[in-house]
Design an enzyme around this catalytic site. Structure first.
Site, PDB file in Angstrom:
ATOM      1  N   ARG A  92      45.294 -10.757   7.224  1.00 23.90           N
ATOM      2  CA  ARG A  92      45.941  -9.497   7.634  1.00 23.90           C
ATOM      3  C   ARG A  92      45.123  -8.276   7.215  1.00 23.90           C
ATOM      4  NH1 ARG A  92      52.063 -10.170   5.801  1.00 23.90           N
ATOM      5  NH2 ARG A  92      52.255  -7.972   6.393  1.00 23.90           N
TER       6      ARG A  92
ATOM      7  N   ASP B 235      56.502  -6.948  17.467  1.00 24.88           N
ATOM      8  CA  ASP B 235      55.891  -5.620  17.349  1.00 24.88           C
ATOM      9  C   ASP B 235      54.912  -5.422  18.501  1.00 24.88           C
ATOM     10  OD1 ASP B 235      53.450  -6.904  16.566  1.00 24.88           O
ATOM     11  OD2 ASP B 235      54.202  -7.015  14.530  1.00 24.88           O
TER      12      ASP B 235
ATOM     13  N   LYS C 268      58.211  -2.031  15.967  1.00 24.27           N
ATOM     14  CA  LYS C 268      58.347  -2.226  14.515  1.00 24.27           C
ATOM     15  C   LYS C 268      57.308  -1.374  13.790  1.00 24.27           C
ATOM     16  CE  LYS C 268      56.334  -5.624  12.114  1.00 24.27           C
ATOM     17  NZ  LYS C 268      55.955  -6.995  11.717  1.00 24.27           N
TER      18      LYS C 268
ATOM     19  N   ARG D  61      55.864  -0.222   9.746  1.00 21.28           N
ATOM     20  CA  ARG D  61      55.872  -0.498   8.311  1.00 21.28           C
ATOM     21  C   ARG D  61      55.385   0.765   7.624  1.00 21.28           C
ATOM     22  NH1 ARG D  61      55.762  -5.894   6.490  1.00 21.28           N
ATOM     23  NH2 ARG D  61      55.075  -6.817   8.440  1.00 21.28           N
TER      24      ARG D  61
ATOM     25  N   THR E 186      57.117 -12.423   4.048  1.00 18.10           N
ATOM     26  CA  THR E 186      58.358 -12.232   3.269  1.00 18.10           C
ATOM     27  C   THR E 186      59.605 -12.401   4.141  1.00 18.10           C
ATOM     28  OG1 THR E 186      58.454  -9.880   3.781  1.00 18.10           O
ATOM     29  CG2 THR E 186      57.196 -10.514   1.826  1.00 18.10           C
ATOM     30  N   ALA E 187      59.416 -12.553   5.430  1.00 18.29           N
ATOM     31  CA  ALA E 187      60.488 -12.655   6.430  1.00 18.29           C
ATOM     32  C   ALA E 187      61.188 -11.322   6.673  1.00 18.29           C
ATOM     33  CB  ALA E 187      61.513 -13.742   6.091  1.00 18.29           C
TER      34      ALA E 187
HETATM   35  C1  R5P Z   1      52.406  -8.441  11.035  1.00 14.91           C
HETATM   36  O1  R5P Z   1      51.711  -7.643  11.589  1.00 14.91           O
HETATM   37  C2  R5P Z   1      52.448  -9.900  11.345  1.00 14.91           C
HETATM   38  O2  R5P Z   1      52.243 -10.184  12.693  1.00 14.91           O
HETATM   39  C3  R5P Z   1      53.763 -10.455  10.880  1.00 14.91           C
HETATM   40  O3  R5P Z   1      54.813  -9.837  11.584  1.00 14.91           O
HETATM   41  C4  R5P Z   1      53.929 -10.182   9.421  1.00 14.91           C
HETATM   42  O4  R5P Z   1      52.869 -10.762   8.722  1.00 14.91           O
HETATM   43  C5  R5P Z   1      55.215 -10.711   8.894  1.00 14.91           C
HETATM   44  O5  R5P Z   1      55.339 -10.288   7.569  1.00 14.91           O
HETATM   45  P1  R5P Z   1      56.775 -10.294   6.862  1.00 14.91           P
HETATM   46  O6  R5P Z   1      57.338 -11.658   7.084  1.00 14.91           O
HETATM   47  O7  R5P Z   1      56.464 -10.020   5.404  1.00 14.91           O
HETATM   48  O8  R5P Z   1      57.580  -9.201   7.452  1.00 14.91           O
END
Ligand code: R5P
Length: 316
Positions: free
Chosen positions: A99, A172, A195, A197, A227-228
């Site tokens: 990432r 996203d 979405k 962050r 982390t979901a």
């Molecule tokens: C983010 O850009 C990825 O595609 C996933 O959505 C992300 O890694 C998910 O992270 P988490 O489960 O912590 O929200």
């Protein structure tokens, strides 16, 4: 090197079950590394068999302890190089630091690129990986880097269910292209979530959903669940919009920190991941499905060894 040299499968310590599965599919022996952790926190990695002239595939996914595993990978590649392996392919089902692929803040490292450089410096000749966070990461390598996709596996899985009222949801904007390809393969409509962050605390917020989801069976496709937080936000947004059911799919089940508890408490009808990262027995629950990627990796390894095309493994 000459193609069709002897395949030598070596497992790192990260995901031995996946390594075993790959070896079983290829009907080949699997060799382990000797890893010594010294009291001063240094590591020593030793290859136990002669690999001189062999076509070596080192299987090592990125999972906790991520930094120790990365150092183990680099030392193993260096050791293979000094042991005169004919060719070294680093098989990295979940790529380390995947990432960290852009400079989206001032004065930060593009660590996925750094890892690519480190692998090459250590002596890797090729990389074999699965579903990178963004496809352009392939451009970080000046050696051949093959990215196989879990798409067919997922599509086969979801086709077993009733898709007559389903919609594919991209979690996203960044994943929209990938989700569109899955929607196309399943012949389903697509909805896209907006979405965002705000910082490093991993909390994501959904601002809008573009597309028709009311009364539908939503299938959310993502590259990973860490982390979901994203999946839970997506679940809330979709429930508020009156979906009929929600299933979540992610290639890499990182399942970090609160992920398992969050998902167990959620209203997801099914959560589907693959075994690129191993899931401890205690983290498995009745709504979790884990798809096996070992046959895909075995197929890719066999094709790399014989010099055959991998392109059929790159498409959904
Ligand atoms: C983010 O850009 C990825 O595609 C996933 O959505 C992300 O890694 C998910 O992270 P988490 O489960 O912590 O929200």
């Amino acid at each position: 090197m000459m193609s069709s040299s002897k395949i030598r499968l070596i497992s790192g310590t990260s995901n031995p079950l996946l390594s075993k599965g790959i070896a079983q599919c290829l009907n080949l022996p699997l060799y382990n590394l000797d890893v010594v952790h010294f009291v001063n926190d240094n590591l020593k990695v030793r290859i136990n068999e002669s690999v001189r002239g062999d076509d070596v595939f080192l299987i090592q996914t990125s999972q906790p302890p991520v930094n120790d595993i990365l150092m183990e990978t680099l030392q193993a590649i260096d050791a293979l190089k000094h042991a005169s392996a004919g060719r070294i392919t680093a098989v990295l089902p979940y790529f380390p630091y995947v990432r960290s692929d852009k400079k989206d803040e001032p004065r930060i490292s593009i660590t996925a690129r750094l890892v690519a450089d480190l692998l090459q410096t250590a002596g890797a000749d090729r990389i074999l990986t699965m579903n990178l966070h963004s496809p352009q990461i392939q451009g970080f390598f000046s050696m051949p880097a093959d990215q196989i996709l879990a798409g067919k596996l997922i599509i086969e899985h979801f086709r077993k269910g009733d898709l007559s009222n389903a919609v594919v949801v991209s979690p996203d904007a960044g994943s929209a292209k990938r989700a569109a390809s899955w929607a196309g393969s399943l012949n389903l409509p697509l909805a896209i979530m907006d979405k965002r962050r705000s910082d490093d605390n991993d909390d994501a917020r959904i601002y809008h959903v573009i597309g028709d989801v009311k009364g539908k069976d939503a299938l959310i496709f993502d590259d990973e669940i860490s982390t979901a937080g994203s999946m839970i936000e997506a679940e809330k947004a979709l429930r508020n919009l009156g979906v009929n059911s929600i299933k979540a799919f992610a290639v890499h089940g990182v399942l970090a920190g609160p992920a398992v508890e969050r998902l167990k408490k959620s209203s997801f009808d099914e959560v589907v991941i693959t075994n690129t990262i191993s899931t401890p027995e205690k983290d498995v629950w009745d709504k979790l499905t884990i798809l096996d990627v070992a046959p895909l990796f075995a197929n890719a390894i066999s094709r790399i060894n014989s010099g055959d095309s991998l392109s059929s493994l790159f498409h959904n």
